[in-house]
Design a protein around this motif. Sequence first.
Motif, PDB file in Angstrom:
ATOM      1  N   THR A 116      -4.716   5.719 -11.279  1.00 21.99           N
ATOM      2  CA  THR A 116      -4.280   5.808 -12.760  1.00 21.99           C
ATOM      3  C   THR A 116      -5.013   4.987 -13.716  1.00 21.99           C
ATOM      4  OG1 THR A 116      -2.451   5.863 -14.433  1.00 21.99           O
ATOM      5  CG2 THR A 116      -2.249   4.630 -12.279  1.00 21.99           C
ATOM      6  N   ALA A 128       7.089  -3.554 -11.815  1.00 20.70           N
ATOM      7  CA  ALA A 128       8.092  -2.934 -11.789  1.00 20.70           C
ATOM      8  C   ALA A 128       8.238  -2.308 -10.331  1.00 20.70           C
ATOM      9  CB  ALA A 128       8.403  -1.482 -12.808  1.00 20.70           C
ATOM     10  N   TRP A 133      10.480   0.686  -2.123  1.00 23.24           N
ATOM     11  CA  TRP A 133       9.362   1.445  -2.458  1.00 23.24           C
ATOM     12  C   TRP A 133       8.154   0.542  -1.543  1.00 23.24           C
ATOM     13  CZ3 TRP A 133       8.890   1.771  -8.512  1.00 23.24           C
ATOM     14  CH2 TRP A 133       9.612   2.790  -9.093  1.00 23.24           C
ATOM     15  N   LEU A 172       2.560   0.793  -3.368  1.00 21.56           N
ATOM     16  CA  LEU A 172       3.854   0.937  -2.861  1.00 21.56           C
ATOM     17  C   LEU A 172       3.769   1.596  -1.637  1.00 21.56           C
ATOM     18  CD1 LEU A 172       5.277   2.501  -6.390  1.00 21.56           C
ATOM     19  CD2 LEU A 172       5.196   0.081  -5.677  1.00 21.56           C
ATOM     20  N   LEU A 175       5.885   4.384  -0.224  1.00 18.74           N
ATOM     21  CA  LEU A 175       5.531   5.963  -0.583  1.00 18.74           C
ATOM     22  C   LEU A 175       4.349   6.332  -0.191  1.00 18.74           C
ATOM     23  CD1 LEU A 175       6.901   5.396  -4.123  1.00 18.74           C
ATOM     24  CD2 LEU A 175       8.086   6.042  -2.234  1.00 18.74           C
ATOM     25  N   GLU A 179       3.094  10.335   0.836  1.00 18.80           N
ATOM     26  CA  GLU A 179       2.089  10.949  -0.190  1.00 18.80           C
ATOM     27  C   GLU A 179       0.865  11.322   0.613  1.00 18.80           C
ATOM     28  OE1 GLU A 179       3.250  12.039  -2.725  1.00 18.80           O
ATOM     29  OE2 GLU A 179       2.491  10.855  -4.423  1.00 18.80           O
ATOM     30  N   LEU A 180       0.356  10.497   1.445  1.00 22.11           N
ATOM     31  CA  LEU A 180      -1.039  10.826   2.029  1.00 22.11           C
ATOM     32  C   LEU A 180      -0.606  11.900   3.125  1.00 22.11           C
ATOM     33  CD1 LEU A 180      -2.901   7.239   2.765  1.00 22.11           C
ATOM     34  CD2 LEU A 180      -2.953   8.926   0.691  1.00 22.11           C
ATOM     35  N   LYS A 182       1.085  14.608   2.452  1.00 21.13           N
ATOM     36  CA  LYS A 182       0.973  15.643   1.647  1.00 21.13           C
ATOM     37  C   LYS A 182      -0.510  16.118   1.536  1.00 21.13           C
ATOM     38  CE  LYS A 182       3.728  15.791  -1.950  1.00 21.13           C
ATOM     39  NZ  LYS A 182       4.440  15.406  -3.102  1.00 21.13           N
ATOM     40  N   GLY A 185      -3.661  12.721  -1.754  1.00 21.31           N
ATOM     41  CA  GLY A 185      -4.007  11.284  -2.217  1.00 21.31           C
ATOM     42  C   GLY A 185      -2.603  10.638  -2.694  1.00 21.31           C
ATOM     43  N   PHE A 186      -2.859   9.411  -3.151  1.00 23.88           N
ATOM     44  CA  PHE A 186      -1.781   8.470  -3.295  1.00 23.88           C
ATOM     45  C   PHE A 186      -0.802   8.598  -4.232  1.00 23.88           C
ATOM     46  CE2 PHE A 186      -5.241   5.818  -1.313  1.00 23.88           C
ATOM     47  CZ  PHE A 186      -4.611   5.293  -0.428  1.00 23.88           C
ATOM     48  N   VAL A 187      -1.139   9.198  -5.556  1.00 24.25           N
ATOM     49  CA  VAL A 187      -0.260   9.379  -6.655  1.00 24.25           C
ATOM     50  C   VAL A 187       0.582   8.513  -6.863  1.00 24.25           C
ATOM     51  CG1 VAL A 187       0.519  11.301  -8.150  1.00 24.25           C
ATOM     52  CG2 VAL A 187      -1.120  11.988  -6.538  1.00 24.25           C
ATOM     53  N   GLN A 188       1.984   9.052  -6.551  1.00 25.41           N
ATOM     54  CA  GLN A 188       3.302   7.857  -6.725  1.00 25.41           C
ATOM     55  C   GLN A 188       3.102   6.713  -6.184  1.00 25.41           C
ATOM     56  OE1 GLN A 188       6.369  10.405  -5.487  1.00 25.41           O
ATOM     57  NE2 GLN A 188       6.908  11.325  -7.518  1.00 25.41           N
ATOM     58  N   LYS A 190       0.524   4.814  -5.821  1.00 24.70           N
ATOM     59  CA  LYS A 190      -0.356   3.685  -6.511  1.00 24.70           C
ATOM     60  C   LYS A 190      -0.114   3.732  -7.897  1.00 24.70           C
ATOM     61  CE  LYS A 190      -3.368   2.521  -3.305  1.00 24.70           C
ATOM     62  NZ  LYS A 190      -3.653   1.116  -2.912  1.00 24.70           N
ATOM     63  N   PRO A 191       0.884   2.940  -8.431  1.00 15.96           N
ATOM     64  CA  PRO A 191       1.104   2.716  -9.786  1.00 15.96           C
ATOM     65  C   PRO A 191       0.143   2.220 -10.738  1.00 15.96           C
ATOM     66  CG  PRO A 191       2.422   1.224  -8.591  1.00 15.96           C
ATOM     67  CD  PRO A 191       1.715   1.945  -7.643  1.00 15.96           C
ATOM     68  N   THR A 333      13.796  -2.538 -10.503  1.00  8.81           N
ATOM     69  CA  THR A 333      14.367  -1.657 -11.559  1.00  8.81           C
ATOM     70  C   THR A 333      15.682  -0.852 -10.904  1.00  8.81           C
ATOM     71  OG1 THR A 333      12.814   0.024 -10.566  1.00  8.81           O
ATOM     72  CG2 THR A 333      12.054  -1.055 -12.310  1.00  8.81           C
TER      73      THR A 333
END
Lengths: 333, 333
Positions: A116, A128, A133, A172, A175, A179-180, A182, A185-188, A190-191, A333
Amino acid sequence: MKLATLDDDSRDGRLVVVSNDLTRCTDARRIAPTLQAALDDWSRLRPELAALARALESGSVPIERFHERNALSPLPRAYEFLDGSAYINHVELVRKARGAQMPPSFHTDPLMYQGTASGFLPPRGAIASHSDWGTDFEGEIAVITDDVPMGTDAETARDLVALVILLNDISLRSLIQPELTKGFGFVQSKPASACSPVAVTPDALIGWAEGKLTGILEVDLNGVPFGRVRSGDDMTFDFGELIAHAAKTRHLVAGTIIGSGTVSNKLDDGPMTTVGEGGAGYSCIAELRMIETIAEGTAYTPWLGEDDVVRMDMKDEQGHSIFGAIEQTVVET
Amino acid sequence: MKLATLDDDSRDGRLVVVSNDLTRCTDARRIAPTLQAALDDWSRLRPELAALARALESGSVPIERFHERNALSPLPRAYEFLDGSAYINHVELVRKARGAQMPPSFHTDPLMYQGTASGFLPPRGAIASHSDWGTDFEGEIAVITDDVPMGTDAETARDLVALVILLNDISLRSLIQPELTKGFGFVQSKPASACSPVAVTPDALIGWAEGKLTGILEVDLNGVPFGRVRSGDDMTFDFGELIAHAAKTRHLVAGTIIGSGTVSNKLDDGPMTTVGEGGAGYSCIAELRMIETIAEGTAYTPWLGEDDVVRMDMKDEQGHSIFGAIEQTVVET
């Protein structure tokens, strides 16, 4: 030349040229309002910014105090972030800790993920986190490119590095596996990442050669040295190769950020040791946990939690910070 | 309200408001120079743009002819593109064609990948292809969001959809398997996508309800109907759910593009049929090839090659194009 983006309550901040010693800066908005605007017309504006940098050093332009704490990441919003895994030792450790072999192709075909780019945290911005996580840092070197046409080769790509930064690729860990698994890739996991307060042109970096930056990436956790890893060593793919890999099937827009992946030293094939033990240590908690797992069957160093402080810096031969420091506190958070 | 970005030789183009029938437009730069600038301050500028749209319809402002061929993608550069796989039938087919089961979690946890947002192709822009890449199109619906705070729930997220577009997610099928096998996502196998010439606010879409767009996505290949898939059916996750999934661990900046994934109908669990056979057909070549593989053990429809033309459109009840058409010709590199 050193550039930074100061927080002015706008989404992209305002561009300043920073003195080599990071104590002073001067407004660059008459040349370009933002760093992205400068990069959009880099070949024309770079010489103007360089002239302003010389005027700043000689004291012939209005000067402001430069405070790292007022800086945003150089590109608070960027259009593209592709993060490599150029330090293969890190990848080997990840695999070894879970009992898997590393495919030989990993030595010739870089691992890279699409990250991102839309909201880099300020260098002093809070991380955060959530107790579920498994929040971790990853100390990286990164480059910001000029326009890179699709199909550009590695040698040409080296000359398209506009700026160099440090980058904390927040990960994270708890997570990542779901994610991997699925497959996409990392999506959630890697914020938003954070960058160093200052971006530096390659010509101003004594340690820059052939698409690599030689220096010691200092990573501290809660004020204690955690990593003193040499960024010029064990980098299997230089930034020219990483950029060429990224540009195989796409044009890279000016302002693209390419990360090195976690900086990691192999140290003569021996076991890696902590800084406290006299070793180079690690640029992320995960590596220490992998060493623990390989040596003792279980990892015991915890992930980041409330109020933990991670700091990343790199110094020149005189002991002065080159890029300013990333220093982030974890907020649950 | 309908918005478009006209090519003015700048990186981000210039913003225009387009008439409902797509024949006329009026310059919107006195409100916002670019669509991103409008989205950066959407709650304040949206009413001003809506007033301009009304003035355009009543003929009380200067009018230009609107030509779809002069439009760029609404956001030629965006900061974030996250593409879901909301039409689970597509995912099931992919798995079935390779003899794999679909995990039950795929019905509750959206598949999503981080895509490149830095350079959307113009709606009439050439698709750069290579004979080894297995180039394919994917017809999708996508939304452009306002700012979405981290942790936003699906219901709240539905109200943060600023604009709706069509999107051609170009996919390099022969590069997907090697990339996904590496474990870090698509990267090289998902190059720049293209969007429809016009972006439309949800309130101007009769088919918009509860985070889904009901309509028929018309996909033609070389002038022959290839897909007539109903976008309101078989969408397991609505855009509210996709946005909430994307925002779980990050803030989404205004101008984030969230894709639906390939629009795909399940058709009562029966075999999908081509448009020529009276069926809904497909929104990508891969699905047809998967049907061929499942039915006959081998796929024979080729991927895209030199001079192939793919066209995507969606029409209202009067048969008028809602978003303008994506129409791209393949150029071998």
